[in-house]
Design an enzyme around this catalytic site. Structure first.
Site, PDB file in Angstrom:
ATOM      1  N   GLU A   1      39.890  39.395  42.145  1.00  0.00           N
ATOM      2  CA  GLU A   1      40.469  39.691  40.819  1.00  0.00           C
ATOM      3  C   GLU A   1      40.855  41.183  40.633  1.00  0.00           C
ATOM      4  O   GLU A   1      41.690  41.397  39.745  1.00  0.00           O
ATOM      5  CB  GLU A   1      39.468  39.301  39.716  1.00  0.00           C
ATOM      6  CG  GLU A   1      39.249  37.812  39.576  1.00  0.00           C
ATOM      7  CD  GLU A   1      38.393  37.245  40.702  1.00  0.00           C
ATOM      8  OE1 GLU A   1      38.613  36.087  41.117  1.00  0.00           O
ATOM      9  OE2 GLU A   1      37.533  37.986  41.198  1.00  0.00           O
TER      10      GLU A   1
ATOM     11  N   ASP B   1      33.609  29.269  40.492  1.00  0.00           N
ATOM     12  CA  ASP B   1      32.191  28.958  40.315  1.00  0.00           C
ATOM     13  C   ASP B   1      31.978  28.001  39.143  1.00  0.00           C
ATOM     14  O   ASP B   1      32.526  28.193  38.056  1.00  0.00           O
ATOM     15  CB  ASP B   1      31.393  30.236  40.078  1.00  0.00           C
ATOM     16  CG  ASP B   1      31.519  31.218  41.234  1.00  0.00           C
ATOM     17  OD1 ASP B   1      31.973  30.800  42.318  1.00  0.00           O
ATOM     18  OD2 ASP B   1      31.167  32.396  41.059  1.00  0.00           O
TER      19      ASP B   1
ATOM     20  N   ASP C   1      38.011  35.563  48.437  1.00  0.00           N
ATOM     21  CA  ASP C   1      37.201  35.481  47.221  1.00  0.00           C
ATOM     22  C   ASP C   1      37.079  36.872  46.593  1.00  0.00           C
ATOM     23  O   ASP C   1      37.441  37.883  47.200  1.00  0.00           O
ATOM     24  CB  ASP C   1      35.820  34.940  47.594  1.00  0.00           C
ATOM     25  CG  ASP C   1      35.048  34.436  46.378  1.00  0.00           C
ATOM     26  OD1 ASP C   1      35.677  34.100  45.368  1.00  0.00           O
ATOM     27  OD2 ASP C   1      33.820  34.379  46.450  1.00  0.00           O
TER      28      ASP C   1
END
Length: 901
Positions: free
Chosen positions: A453, A571, A450
């Site tokens: 990015e 999310d 997670d």
């Protein structure tokens, strides 16, 4: 109280700062925060490229030509991003249905993705090709004229790509190229929550942590980088895929039925085209072959998953586990979010909060109630942690371009370092960290990567002892590299991510990309590769840890990531809107080559209502990846957490039982596809000639077998029903999955109770295998006995397929029999005819899908036959084969029975 002198000093300082900022704003070192200030000024009077000479032409239609820049009379030089005056444009024929158009500098020296593994690369370019066999043809300008390039489908003359009447700009840090689109629909265009048919707008491509709906304004992109689109030409009803093979940040300005413009901040102009036909799957399979296909997940992952950010200790995990067991809710994996870590540090467990014995009990797969452990690993490595010290020793962290020291950001544990997955030591480092978790006696079956990015809680970087002026300049993004264009519009390009000047390993033995001519690779170059790099490192580590089939859930992905990871949509807010947009998002990722995909069932943020959670559980039971995931500050949303609305629990149990009945069927679609093609599809995929089908993006197909029509809007709370409508395409026939009622083309509306299962229909002419004996709470306890649901078409014929293995839980069994030594798919054909007025004869036949199909014994002990047509009446019959089961253990088996009507 401030004195007048102090006030004067403060005012003077502020005026000085404003003056500096004004000068910077006016200078060519302009902030990327200011949208298009310099580039608009440049393009207003810019010149154009002329075709200087033809360098090479080939018999297959390939060519290369030289371009020269002809300045405009009033052109103003773009000092921070000068025009490249001499270029080479090339067109390569890779196959009769695949080609590439590229513009580079003459030396082809600019930073770009390699055309070899682990990145996507051309597989088909080989041997001599005949120009006449190409499905496409090209046209370019004459020597001395303004350059344009046009690619057309030869048969229909439809425009696939054309720069005719559009400018081409190629500067150091700004590229622009446009294409005509005419009457068409496009689908895809990156990771974003929006409608499946893309509407006119400006779409950013820059991996970001975002909980947003994209309405076509810049800066609303999500976590991944997928610069491709599938296009349907409305006149000819033909499809093709276009990939912009450039990993730099960019923006696509799209005007429906008119044009599409790429505005990019670096690299080359590089397009790949995959020319299909009237079936959209054809183009997508060509594209998937190019991006190296997608990886198969273990069978247990097909089951249901429960997760929450906020299971703060093992007692809470035990409560959830016990509740699932108490209420007989199917469950295969109970996840742990960042709560399980010691101070949120990677590769650790906080044993004061998470009792090892309790976790070993929950995750003991030898216990019938045991479930798989899936857990999160964030990319940020906490300073002063063991993982940080080891990373410093191995020199694997990204470096600051400002301080030339280890780059510092901030995530959950506080200040963090970030692994440089281009560094040759990074895979070993990542493997060591993941291996550390196994030392506690727990098996991390699912690895969740997670924040990759890379996400950071500060924009840019943390610089020790930084001055106020430096902080102001950082906020305005005036730190290098300065760019003439911001693809995010008015949002800082380093918002909640790393500085563009952060440095990566640039040596010859780099794991991902090498630099040439002493060029230093920075985040500016590889920001969109961060998630891909971590996914590859995690995949390699998982293989070294002994995983046969891997399950790596990655938030950030890039084209080609599906070869190594799976994905969920990220999310989600607990709203009807977010639930609705989950369907187009999953369809997109099937196109992008990551078909095992899902959404946060019931939503991550905000408090979900009971009605919404029930409907989301119904929908989510048919997601490829099905996981209820909740946020830290939201109310509980496990299916049993709504005692005042018992329909949530009852509906969830019923709808998950349907999922588990279909579990081996669903999984067989992934195995059969063999790493290419889609599983979760839009309705028009099967009915591309039906224009109305394109408007139904709240319905979906599972393979070409099942159509789902989930309830997607709020209903009547007092009556606990929703009036819901769905569409059956032209010339289509389906049968209700639950009662075998026939439905034909048209619109259908019905009241559906909150307590219902998701409406589901079998396409006429298909055979679906299910397992409907008893409730099974874990996927590993499904046996090798099946029911065949035979939905006959108007010719009394149906076909399907089934895996010819009897143990789905053994990864080696799947790999050996389905991937390495042959094939494990058999086709089942059903043909019926009347022998007399009330006797219907049904013949079943097994045919191997390939010459080297491997067979293990499986059984069919029940048939549900729909679509028996006689004198205008439609009959369905259930036949039990307990006394004489249909045994599938070899090729060319025939089974015949008579059905009394």
């Amino acid at each position: 109280m401030l004195s007048k002198s102090k006030i004067c000093v403060i005012l003077g300082s502020l005026l000085a700062i404003i003056g500096v900022l004004f000068l910077l704003y006016k200078s060519d070192d302009i902030s990327v925060y200011v949208q298009g200030h310099r580039i608009n000024k440049f393009t207003k009077h810019a010149g154009h490229y002329i075709m200087s000479s033809v360098e090479k032409e080939s018999d297959d239609g390939s060519f290369s030509v030289i371009l020269k820049w002809k300045p405009g009379i009033l052109e103003q030089e773009l000092k921070i991003s000068p025009v490249l005056k001499d270029l080479r444009a090339t067109f390569k024929v890779d196959a009769n249905n695949e080609c590439e158009f590229k513009i580079t500098d003459l030396q082809d020296s600019r930073f770009q993705l390699p055309e070899n593994e682990p990145f996507p690369f051309t597989k088909q370019r080989q041997g001599t090709k005949d120009k006449e066999s190409n499905l496409f043809e090209t046209e370019i300008s004459q020597v001395g004229q303004k350059f344009y390039f046009e690619l057309r489908r030869k048969q229909t003359q439809e425009i696939i790509f054309s720069t005719r009447n559009h400018p081409i700009y190629f500067t150091d840090k700004y590229l622009e190229i446009s294409t005509n689109l005419d009457e068409s629909m496009i689908f895809g265009l990156g990771d974003r929550r929006t409608d499946f048919i893309i509407k006119s707008g400006k779409y950013s491509f820059w991996t970001s942590d975002a909980v947003k709906i994209d309405d076509g304004t810049p800066g609303n992109q999500l976590y991944g980088f997928h610069p491709m689109y599938l296009r349907r030409d409305i006149k000819s009803n033909q499809f093709h895929v276009t990939l912009f093979r450039n990993a730099y940040g960019h923006q696509v300005d799209y005007k429906q039925h008119s044009h599409l413009t790429y505005k990019c901040i670096g690299g080359n102009i590089d397009f790949k085209f995959f020319i299909g036909d009237s079936n959209p799957e054809t183009s997508i399979k060509l594209y998937h072959n190019y991006i190296n296909g997608w990886v198969l997940h273990p069978f247990w992952v097909q089951g249901f998953h429960q997760c929450r950010w906020g299971y703060k200790n093992s007692d809470q995990l035990m409560d959830v586990w016990n509740s699932y067991n108490k209420y007989n809710i199917p469950l295969d994996s109970l996840w742990t979010d960042i709560d399980y870590m010691y101070k949120y540090q990677d590769f650790t467990i906080d044993f004061e909060k998470f009792n090892l014995q309790q976790m070993q009990q929950i995750y003991n797969l030898s216990d019938p109630n045991g479930v798989h452990w899936s857990s999160i690993v964030d990319v940020g490595i906490a300073l002063e942690s063991d993982a940080a010290y080891r990373g410093i020793d191995m020199n694997v962290f990204i470096q600051s371009g400002r301080t030339n020291k280890t780059f510092i950001g901030k995530v959950w544990p506080g200040e963090t370092y970030f692994p440089d997955f281009n560094h040759p030591n990074s895979t070993d480092y990542w493997y060591e960290g993941l291996k550390n978790l196994t030392s506690f006696g727990l098996q991390q079956d699912g690895i969740w990567i997670d924040m990759n990015e890379f996400d950071s809680f500060v924009s840019g970087e943390i610089i020790p002892n930084q001055t106020i002026m430096d902080k102001i300049l950082d906020y305005l993004a005036i730190a290098p590299p300065s760019l003439p264009f911001n693809p995010l519009g008015m949002e800082q390009i380093d918002h909640k991510t790393l500085s563009l000047s952060a440095k990566h390993y640039s040596g010859e033995n780099a794991l991902l990309v090498n630099a040439t001519n002493n060029y230093t690779i920075t985040q500016y170059d590889v920001h969109n590769l961060n998630g891909f790099g971590e996914g590859l490192a995690t995949y390699r580590a998982a293989k070294r840890l002994g995983r046969k089939l891997t399950f790596i859930l990655s938030r950030s992905t890039m084209f080609g990531s599906g070869r190594y990871v799976q994905h969920w949509n990220g999310d989600a807010d607990s709203t009807w809107e977010y639930m609705r947009y989950s369907i187009p998002a999953i369809m997109n990722f099937n196109m992008y080559g990551i078909p095992f995909n899902g959404d946060d069932i019931c939503g991550l943020f905000q408090d979900v209502t009971a009605e919404l959670c029930a409907r989301w559980q119904q929908l989510g039971s048919l997601y490829p990846f099905s996981r209820n995931h909740n946020g830290d500050n939201s109310i509980s949303q496990e299916p049993y957490a709504f005692p005042d609305s018992p329909y949530v629990l009852s509906s969830t149990i019923k709808t998950l039982n349907i999922r588990y009945q279909l579990l081996k069927f669903y999984y067989h679609l992934f195995v059969k596809a063999n790493g290419a093609g889609t599983i979760f599809r839009p309705l028009f995929w099967q009915y591309p000639a039906d224009n109305q089908a394109y408007q139904q993006d709240m319905q979906f197909m599972i393979g070409d077998y099942l159509m789902a029509a989930p309830v997607m809007e709020q209903g009547d709370e007092s009556q606990q029903v929703t009036y819901s409508c769905f569409y059956v395409p032209q010339n289509a026939v389906f049968y209700d999955f639950y009662n075998q009622t026939q439905i034909k083309s048209g619109k259908y509306c019905q009241n559906i109770s909150f307590d219902a299962v998701v409406p589901l229909y079998i396409r006429a002419g298909k055979i679906v295998h299910i397992q409907d004996k008893t409730t099974v709470l874990r996927s590993r306890f499904l046996d090798n006995t099946f029911t065949l649901m035979v939905a006959l078409n108007e010719d009394s014929f149906a076909e399907g397929s089934i895996l010819t293995i009897n143990d789905y839980n053994d990864d080696n069994n799947i790999i050996t029999n389905c991937q390495e030594s042959g094939n494990c798919v058999a086709n089942i054909l059903a043909k019926g005819q009347f022998k007399s007025t009330n006797i219907f004869e049904l013949t079943l036949q097994v045919e191997s899908e390939s010459n080297n199909t491997n067979y293990q014994t499986i059984y069919v002990d029940k048939l549900i036959v729909s679509g028996i047509s006689q004198n205008g009446e439609i009959y369905s019959k259930t036949i039990y084969l307990d006394q004489k089961p249909f045994v599938i253990d070899r090729d060319n088996i025939t089974y015949q029975l008579e059905i009394q009507l």
